[in-house]
Each structure stands twice: as C-alpha cells, then as structure tokens.
Write an enzyme that holds these catalytic residues in place. Structure first.
Site, PDB file in Angstrom:
ATOM      1  N   HIS A 267       1.145  -1.511   0.093  1.00 32.19           N
ATOM      2  CA  HIS A 267       0.037  -0.338   0.161  1.00 32.19           C
ATOM      3  C   HIS A 267       0.562   1.561  -0.229  1.00 32.19           C
ATOM      4  CE1 HIS A 267      -3.526  -2.853   0.893  1.00 32.19           C
ATOM      5  NE2 HIS A 267      -2.510  -3.171   1.829  1.00 32.19           N
TER       6      HIS A 267
ATOM      7  N   SER B 228      14.891  20.880 -16.483  1.00 32.39           N
ATOM      8  CA  SER B 228      14.234  21.244 -16.560  1.00 32.39           C
ATOM      9  C   SER B 228      13.936  22.602 -17.448  1.00 32.39           C
ATOM     10  CB  SER B 228      13.233  22.247 -15.738  1.00 32.39           C
ATOM     11  OG  SER B 228      12.522  22.856 -15.708  1.00 32.39           O
TER      12      SER B 228
ATOM     13  N   LYS C 211      15.847  21.530 -11.653  1.00 41.82           N
ATOM     14  CA  LYS C 211      15.504  19.980 -12.061  1.00 41.82           C
ATOM     15  C   LYS C 211      16.071  18.618 -12.604  1.00 41.82           C
ATOM     16  CE  LYS C 211      11.806  18.781 -11.013  1.00 41.82           C
ATOM     17  NZ  LYS C 211      10.240  19.521 -11.534  1.00 41.82           N
TER      18      LYS C 211
ATOM     19  N   GLU D  66       9.502   8.064 -16.796  1.00 41.28           N
ATOM     20  CA  GLU D  66       7.808   8.735 -17.096  1.00 41.28           C
ATOM     21  C   GLU D  66       7.983   8.321 -18.951  1.00 41.28           C
ATOM     22  OE1 GLU D  66       8.006  12.510 -16.741  1.00 41.28           O
ATOM     23  OE2 GLU D  66       8.973  12.451 -14.529  1.00 41.28           O
TER      24      GLU D  66
END
Ligand code: ARG
Length: 458
Positions: free
Chosen positions: A155, A276, A282, A289
C-alpha cells in the site's frame, strides 16, 4: 493497372486509393513477402504448373526484387496498392509475363496472412532478445546488492525490509513470464496459412507441407476459411507486448518514486536523466516517465485490434488491414524502450545510506509477533500483542527498541530480554530463507534459477 482491374471501367477515386493503400506501412514486410513468393514459386514447380526454367526465372527475379528493396533502389508506382502488388508488379517488369503465373491459386488473403505471421515471428524473436538484455542487467545489479537493504512496501506504506536484489529480481520474473508468453504466441503464430486461397482452399493441389518446411512454419492452418481471417496471433502478441509494457511501467514507477529526493534511494545516471528548461535544480526521470506513458499506447494498440476483430463476419474483410500498424507500432515502441530501460538499470546509482535510513523499527513489528509465536502463542494473539507495542511506541513517540522491558512484559509475560535482539534489519531479512524469500541465501538461489532461465535462446 490494379491487380483486380478487369471488371472496372473507371479508375479508382484518388481519395479512396489513399485510404485503401497499405503500401506506406506494409512495405516493412517486403522480405517476408518475397520469401513467401519464392517458396510458392517452388511449390508451383512441384505441382508442374511452372517448368523448372520458369521456377528458376521467378526465384532469380524475386531475389533481384529483394536486393532492390535492400539497397533502396526499389521504385514504387502509383498503382502499387500494397507490398504484394508492388513485388508482383516489379517481378513482372523484370522477368516478363511469366511473373503473372506466380499468383496461380494464391490470393492476397492467404499471402498477407503468411507474410504477416512471418513478420510477427521475427518481431517476437527480436523482443525476446531485448528482454533478455534487461534480465541480464537486473541479475548483474542484483548480484552487487545481495545484502543491501531497502524498505519493502505494501500500500506504499513501510512494510518489511527486503534486499535491493530481491526488489530488482521481482522484475526479472515478470519479464520471464513475458518471454514465456511470447514464446507461446510464437508457437501458435508458426502455423502456415499459404495454400488456403481466398477462403476455400487451393485447387492446384499445392504441397502445403513443402511450403511450411521452406518457410519454417511448425504446422499448417487446418481450415482455409479460418486461416485467411485469423488474427489471434496478432492479438496475443500485442497482449504479450502490452504486458511487457505494463511491467516496464511498474519498474519505472518505482524508480521515479525512489529517485524523488523524499526517498533518495536511487539516482539515474546523468546520461539518462533530463533537466527543466526553467527550474535549474530539476533532475527528472523522463525516460522512466516515458516507459510508464508508453505502456498506455501499447494497451491502446491491443484494444484497437480486438475492437476491430470483434464483429467481423467470416472470411477476409478489409478491416483486417488494420492489424499491421498496431503491431509495427508496438514492436517499434518496445524495441526503442527496452535498451534504454536496460541501460538505466545497468547504470542505476543506489544510495545505501538513504535506503538504510528509510527503514523504521515499526517494520520489525512482524518480528515481535513471530517471536511470541516461537514462544508458543497463537499468531493472532501474537499479532495483537505486537500491535499494542507499536501503539505504545506511537503514543510515546519512541522506537520499539527504546520501550522498557517491563512494558513488553505487561503486554505479554512471554517477553524476555532477548526481545531486543530482534531490532536488527539484517537479521530480519536473513530469516526469510524459505525459497523465494528475501534472505541473501534464498536470493542467491533465486539468482541461480534466473541464470538457468537464460541458458539457450529462449
Ligand atoms: N493489403 C491487404 C491487407 O493488408 C492485403 C489483402 C488484400 N485482400 C483483399 N481481398 N483485398 O490486408
């Protein structure tokens, strides 16, 4: 002139031609189409529909067409509707009207089914190879991390400590099942449609067993009507590819999460991370992704094909032409993704300190319950007692190991001072020795099993 031009008096509308043509994408099957035609020419020779000379001519002509495809000199004409039309047209230009005998008893329906099966088989073979590379990378990283600890979650909450090797190897087995599924799909794909004609069979008594042997098919499709319209093999391959995509997506999600500074367990090699354009600090896990994102596209291809197939009447229908782009896209997508994921696993930097620090003593609550079980308490009661200890730690904001022995003994008289020996994460991990568990000794066995899976081609 189109292949089927005889009964038409007007040329095809230009928009329809574009809609109907599959050449822009099915030219990827040129090699398989030519292989199929060479085998078919030989079979026509055996059936005495072509003289030995004509067979030689045809085989030489087809080989020439293949060379033109390979060296990029093949020129297409406006009437080349699909790869089958283009090859036959070029063959006839090269060897004259005898080229027109190639299609004797053959239909594009059994032809395309044959070509496409050959293409899918080689696609599965390439995928098998690419998956194996990733599996090797997982094994190699795991071998380095046999005793490194990482929190195990259920979980997405801290659950029990496990080894990094155990975490990584869980993906090995997912991929192993994927390869097994794909091998299975390959076995069913390896059934020959050629010799089924348009739908009802071949009148020229073509030797289909010979064709299967020439083309490397393991069996013959047993029903010509089924043979020309069966695309199960595409659907199950698309499912196999989707499942690989889903597994890659889950690995990607773990890596995305674990590379978040809040976790800080892993760091992607600079060559595999991105920045970024606005925020200089970043460091993004874009490739992961993309892995997660592309699984959606793989599932879409599968869903699209199943939807296309579901209402089709018997026999070949042009809807079936929609089968190709789906699998070409899924194959390209995965073959592009797998090497990147492999390299990411190979170069993944693991922060042992961060992983160790993320462990929390409450993750050893199960150890406390098991301790009481060893002292004879039924597990349910032991679980309850351990829960009370955890509650105490929570209300007093202290570690389990900082709770005084008297408190333990108030909860259960079975607790003795050796309870404090439990608070050792490595010890907790080392106890999971049953096969399949996270103990380094069990993971060592797991690694040996895994290596054995990679012996041979599949
Ligand atoms: N381009 C077609 C396809 O990919 C080949 C088969 C055409 N057959 C037909 N009866 N029009 O499905």
């Amino acid at each position: 002139m189109a292949l089927w031009g005889g009964r038409f008096q007007e040329p095809t509308n230009e928009d329809l031609r574009k809609l109907n043509d599959s050449l822009p994408y099915d030219r990827r099957m040129a090699k398989q189409d030519i292989q199929g035609s060479i085998a078919y020419a030989k079979a026509l020779g055996l059936a005495e529909l072509l003289s030995p000379d004509e067979v030689d001519h045809m085989v030489a002509g087809l080989s020439q067409v293949l060379t033109e495809f390979e060296d990029g000199s093949m020129q297409f004409s406006a009437n080349d509707e699909d790869i089958h039309t283009a090859v036959e047209r070029r063959l006839t230009e090269l060897i004259g009207s005898v080229g027109g005998k190639l299609h004797t008893g053959r239909s594009r329906n059994d032809q395309v089914a044959t070509d496409f099966r050959l293409w899918v088989m080689q696609g599965i073979e390439q995928m098998n190879h690419a998956i194996r590379q990733l599996q090797h990378a997982l094994i190699e990283q795991s071998q380095q991390q046999l005793t490194t600890l990482i929190p195990g979650y259920t979980h997405l909450q801290l659950a029990q400590p496990i080894t990094v090797a155990h975490w990584l190897m869980s993906f090995f087995w997912m991929l192993e099942r994927d390869r097994d599924r794909l091998r299975d799909a390959h076995r069913r794909t390896s059934s020959l449609p050629l010799g089924s004609g348009a739908l009802s069979g071949n009148v020229f008594n073509i030797d289909r067993q010979f064709l299967a042997g020439e083309l490397g098919f393991a069996s013959l499709c047993q029903n010509s009507l089924d043979a020309v319209s069966d695309r199960d093999f595409v659907a199950e391959t698309l499912f196999g590819f989707s499942m690989v995509g889903v597994h890659l997506s889950r690995l990607a999600e773990d890596i995305i999460l674990y590379s978040n500074p809040a976790f800080g367990f892993v760091r992607l090699n600079d060559r595999y991370s991105t920045g970024s354009s606005l925020m200089p600090q970043k460091r993004n896990a874009d490739p992961m992704e993309l892995a997660r994102g592309k699984s959606g596209r793989l599932i879409g291809n599968l869903t699209g094909l199943l939807t296309t197939l579901k209402g089709l009447p018997s026999g070949y229908n042009k809807d079936l032409q929609e089968d190709k782009e789906a699998i070409f896209d899924s194959t390209d997508t995965l073959l592009q993704l797998l090497p990147v994921v492999t390299a990411i696993v190979q170069t993944l930097q693991l922060n042992q300190v961060a992983m160790q620090e993320a462990l929390d003593e409450t993750m050893l609550a199960t150890e406390i319950a098991d301790y009481l079980v060893h002292k004879g308490l039924p597990f349910r009661e032991a679980h309850h007692a351990s829960g009370q200890i955890v509650l105490y730690a929570e209300t007093h904001q202290c570690n389990l190991s900082a709770i005084p022995l008297e408190v333990y003994q108030e909860v259960s008289a079975l607790f003795e001072s050796d309870v404090f020996d439990l608070f050792d994460y490595h010890l907790a991990v080392a106890k999971r020795t049953a096969s399949g568990g996270t103990a380094p000794s069990a993971v060592q066995q797991q690694l040996e099993q895994a290596l054995a899976c990679l012996v041979g081609d599949w």
